[in-house]
Design an enzyme around this catalytic site. Structure first.
Site, PDB file in Angstrom:
ATOM      1  N   THR A   1       0.805  -1.222   0.000  1.00 15.75           N
ATOM      2  CA  THR A   1       0.000   0.000   0.000  1.00 15.75           C
ATOM      3  C   THR A   1       0.834   1.265   0.000  1.00 15.75           C
ATOM      4  O   THR A   1       0.322   2.348  -0.298  1.00 15.75           O
ATOM      5  CB  THR A   1      -0.915   0.038   1.240  1.00 15.75           C
ATOM      6  OG1 THR A   1      -0.113   0.060   2.430  1.00 15.75           O
ATOM      7  CG2 THR A   1      -1.828  -1.184   1.263  1.00 15.75           C
TER       8      THR A   1
ATOM      9  N   CYS B   1       2.448   2.677   9.482  1.00 20.56           N
ATOM     10  CA  CYS B   1       1.491   2.774  10.593  1.00 20.56           C
ATOM     11  C   CYS B   1       2.182   2.618  11.940  1.00 20.56           C
ATOM     12  O   CYS B   1       3.316   2.135  12.032  1.00 20.56           O
ATOM     13  CB  CYS B   1       0.425   1.680  10.482  1.00 20.56           C
ATOM     14  SG  CYS B   1      -0.503   1.654   8.947  1.00 20.56           S
TER      15      CYS B   1
ATOM     16  N   ARG C   1      -6.787  -3.793   9.509  1.00 20.00           N
ATOM     17  CA  ARG C   1      -6.466  -5.228   9.436  1.00 20.00           C
ATOM     18  C   ARG C   1      -4.964  -5.408   9.235  1.00 20.00           C
ATOM     19  O   ARG C   1      -4.374  -4.829   8.319  1.00 20.00           O
ATOM     20  CB  ARG C   1      -7.230  -5.862   8.280  1.00 20.00           C
ATOM     21  CG  ARG C   1      -6.986  -7.357   8.137  1.00 20.00           C
ATOM     22  CD  ARG C   1      -7.802  -7.912   6.982  1.00 20.00           C
ATOM     23  NE  ARG C   1      -7.557  -9.334   6.780  1.00 20.00           N
ATOM     24  CZ  ARG C   1      -8.119 -10.075   5.847  1.00 20.00           C
ATOM     25  NH1 ARG C   1      -8.994  -9.507   5.001  1.00 20.00           N
ATOM     26  NH2 ARG C   1      -7.846 -11.360   5.739  1.00 20.00           N
TER      27      ARG C   1
ATOM     28  N   CYS D   1      -0.048   6.822   7.645  1.00 18.74           N
ATOM     29  CA  CYS D   1      -1.426   6.343   7.680  1.00 18.74           C
ATOM     30  C   CYS D   1      -2.340   7.441   8.221  1.00 18.74           C
ATOM     31  O   CYS D   1      -2.036   8.071   9.241  1.00 18.74           O
ATOM     32  CB  CYS D   1      -1.517   5.109   8.573  1.00 18.74           C
ATOM     33  SG  CYS D   1      -3.196   4.492   8.843  1.00 18.74           S
TER      34      CYS D   1
ATOM     35  N   ASP E   1      20.600  13.073  49.855  1.00 13.41           N
ATOM     36  CA  ASP E   1      19.261  13.567  50.150  1.00 13.41           C
ATOM     37  C   ASP E   1      18.709  12.891  51.400  1.00 13.41           C
ATOM     38  O   ASP E   1      18.774  11.663  51.548  1.00 13.41           O
ATOM     39  CB  ASP E   1      18.334  13.298  48.962  1.00 13.41           C
ATOM     40  CG  ASP E   1      16.940  13.827  49.204  1.00 13.41           C
ATOM     41  OD1 ASP E   1      16.712  15.027  48.974  1.00 13.41           O
ATOM     42  OD2 ASP E   1      16.079  13.047  49.649  1.00 13.41           O
TER      43      ASP E   1
ATOM     44  N   CYS F   1      -2.281   0.433  15.123  1.00 13.22           N
ATOM     45  CA  CYS F   1      -3.231   0.778  14.062  1.00 13.22           C
ATOM     46  C   CYS F   1      -4.414  -0.204  14.058  1.00 13.22           C
ATOM     47  O   CYS F   1      -4.224  -1.420  14.084  1.00 13.22           O
ATOM     48  CB  CYS F   1      -2.539   0.752  12.710  1.00 13.22           C
ATOM     49  SG  CYS F   1      -3.614   1.333  11.351  1.00 13.22           S
TER      50      CYS F   1
ATOM     51  N   ARG G   1       4.087   6.765   2.943  1.00 15.31           N
ATOM     52  CA  ARG G   1       3.329   7.910   3.448  1.00 15.31           C
ATOM     53  C   ARG G   1       2.604   7.528   4.739  1.00 15.31           C
ATOM     54  O   ARG G   1       2.216   6.370   4.932  1.00 15.31           O
ATOM     55  CB  ARG G   1       2.334   8.416   2.411  1.00 15.31           C
ATOM     56  CG  ARG G   1       1.239   7.441   2.027  1.00 15.31           C
ATOM     57  CD  ARG G   1       0.372   8.013   0.901  1.00 15.31           C
ATOM     58  NE  ARG G   1      -0.765   7.164   0.595  1.00 15.31           N
ATOM     59  CZ  ARG G   1      -0.729   6.114  -0.207  1.00 15.31           C
ATOM     60  NH1 ARG G   1       0.420   5.790  -0.786  1.00 15.31           N
ATOM     61  NH2 ARG G   1      -1.813   5.394  -0.426  1.00 15.31           N
TER      62      ARG G   1
ATOM     63  N   CYS H   1      -4.320   5.751  11.802  1.00 11.92           N
ATOM     64  CA  CYS H   1      -3.668   5.693  13.119  1.00 11.92           C
ATOM     65  C   CYS H   1      -2.791   6.902  13.396  1.00 11.92           C
ATOM     66  O   CYS H   1      -2.362   7.118  14.526  1.00 11.92           O
ATOM     67  CB  CYS H   1      -2.839   4.412  13.251  1.00 11.92           C
ATOM     68  SG  CYS H   1      -1.400   4.317  12.173  1.00 11.92           S
TER      69      CYS H   1
END
Length: 503
Positions: free
Chosen positions: A30, A34, A41, A65, A449, A38, A63, A68
């Site tokens: 694709t 992501c 699926r 998503c 301390d 995400c 690029r 998400c």
């Protein structure tokens, strides 16, 4: 940074929120990358590639998503990079609105530009410019989707002085223009004129768990009158942190609320012109609330100690409360030498109200901006409730800061402490406590301390408190998160019938 594909695969298939922001999944079929959480699926394993940062995935041609939103992912832990020089360079890049040239950045780091490029290529796989552009484009996307700021203002806030250059970089990463993203936003109004009186909201994601009530309680006990305020809600989770700020010439007010159902903080920023400083403001707040800490890894390391394990069972989401400004916090640490938290806060409030700048916040409240080193150059501190010796220490520190002798960008704990203890009246406790909270150094440890020594003495069953030497020996196994261990030791006192003072 190397990733284990087997771990990444298990985490993304389980949508494990503990891994959110620690790696990104790029899908070859694709062209999209992501977050591990995400909701889409999950793709087949043979179709994915894992990247340690969003910048790497974007510069590999994938690029982000839109479902998400990698722009909203929590950041990587500060100790995630092998090279402290690279981490310091990233901090400098994120602190300013505009980009540094490679030469300017290398000069500030004390190295050559060629060596800086080599370090980035080795540890990140990208050039400094590629990292800067990608991070700023992701930030701009969040403003386009979450605010109604005009696109030109968003470009400026993201560090681009040219709208044309902003459009070009943004389109190269998202494969759509800023205008197209703005049109896709479902909540966008027909009239996008920005009203200066209304706040700009930005969102800061984190990896759960987060002890928000614990953070607010810590800040509430130390809130500077006129500068900071913790506003109680109907429940501890609904409390709000507020403070005035001056950042790169802009002044305003910010209010931080918790949205636990979304694992994020909502920051409302009020003030004319504050859109220009949203990026460095966001970075300051991530450090203030320690949002990039890996609580699971810290807990897994520290719970081997029986005393710390007992506190971690009560507070699994331990975070190290930071400071808005290291100069401001160092002054407060000096005030706090050998006195209670309440007394030190009262004295710091006097300094803020006497030497700071007053202004009217939105809603009519009169607030104060904590003074800078320049504003305190002639302060003698003789009438604020400290001894003459302490007043001289404060004067020496202010003068050293103005001369550039204190490097608040110093990434090395020992070097920073050496700079601090070289000043008269500043010892190891002040140096480590400043490093711990003022600079958010995870391995700082104020071994002398009183609260730490009492906690260790009680745990051992001794009638007397532990010694600093004993505390340092015990703390060796807590490295590199001794600062978190110190915080847990202070919290352990509250679990006992008798509580000690903690700074």
């Amino acid at each position: 940074m190397r990733l284990d594909p087997a771990i990444c695969s298990s985490a993304r298939l389980a949508r494990d929120r503990r891994f959110d922001g620690r790696f990104f999944t790029a899908v070859k079929t694709t062209g999209i990358f992501c977050r591990p959480i995400c909701p889409a699926r999950p793709p087949l394993e043979r179709n994915v590639t894992y990247y340690a940062t969003a910048a790497e995935a974007a510069n590999a041609g994938f690029r982000p998503c839109l479902r998400c939103r990698p722009d909203a992912a929590p950041g990587s832990p500060a100790w995630g990079l092998v090279s402290t020089t690279v981490q310091r360079a990233l901090n400098l890049m994120r602190r300013e609105r505009e980009a540094h040239s490679i030469e300017e950045l290398a000069e500030r780091l004390g190295i050559t530009s060629r060596y800086l490029r080599k370090l980035f290529a080795e540890h990140i796989g990208l050039s400094p410019l590629q990292v800067w552009q990608t991070e700023r484009a992701l930030f701009a996307f969040s403003l386009l989707r979450d605010t109604s700021l005009p696109i030109a203002d968003i470009a400026f806030a993201a560090g681009f002085n040219s709208l044309r250059r902003f459009n070009g970089v943004f389109k190269a990463i998202y494969q759509r223009t800023p205008t197209e993203v703005r049109r896709e936003r479902a909540t966008v109004a027909a009239d996008e004129k920005h009203a200066e009186a209304e706040p700009v909201n930005i969102y800061l994601s984190y990896r759960p768990p987060l002890d928000w009530p614990g953070l607010l309680g810590f800040f509430a006990a130390r809130a500077l009158p006129g500068v900071e305020q913790v506003i109680a809600g109907d429940t501890p989770e609904q409390g709000v942190y507020q403070r005035s700020f001056r950042l790169q010439g802009q002044r305003g007010v910010l209010r931080v609320a918790h949205e636990p159902d979304k694992d994020r903080l909502r920051v409302s920023v009020y003030g004319e012109g504050c859109g220009a400083v949203l990026f460095p403001l966001r970075e300051k707040l991530r450090q203030l609330f320690d949002l990039d800490a890996d609580s699971e890894e810290i807990r897994g390391h520290l719970q081997s100690d029986p005393l710390l394990r007992r506190v971690l069972q009560v507070n699994p989401g331990v975070r190290l409360p930071g400071a808005w400004d290291p100069f401001e916090y160092t002054l407060r640490a000096i005030f706090g030498q050998q006195i209670s938290v309440a007394a030190a806060t009262t004295i710091a409030g006097r300094v803020a109200n006497r030497y700071g700048e007053s202004f009217n916040a939105p809603g009519g409240d009169s607030l104060v901006l904590f003074p800078s080193a320049e504003q305190l150059r002639d302060a003698d501190f003789s009438d604020i409730g400290v001894t003459r010796t302490r007043a001289k220490t404060l004067q020496h520190f202010v003068a050293a800061t103005r001369r550039g002798e204190i490097d608040f960008d110093q990434p090395d704990l020992d070097d920073f402490c050496a700079q601090m203890t070289a000043l008269p009246g500043i010892g190891d406790w002040t140096a480590h406590y400043t490093a711990m909270r003022g600079l958010s150094m995870p391995d700082a440890f104020p071994a002398s301390d009183l609260g730490i020594l009492i906690a260790l003495g009680k745990e051992s069953g001794a009638e007397r408190k532990a010694t600093p030497k004993q505390a340092l020996a015990r703390a060796e196994s807590w490295r590199p998160w001794r600062a978190y261990a110190a915080l847990l030791l202070w919290q352990s006192l509250k679990l006992s019938p008798s509580t000690g003072d903690n700074k």
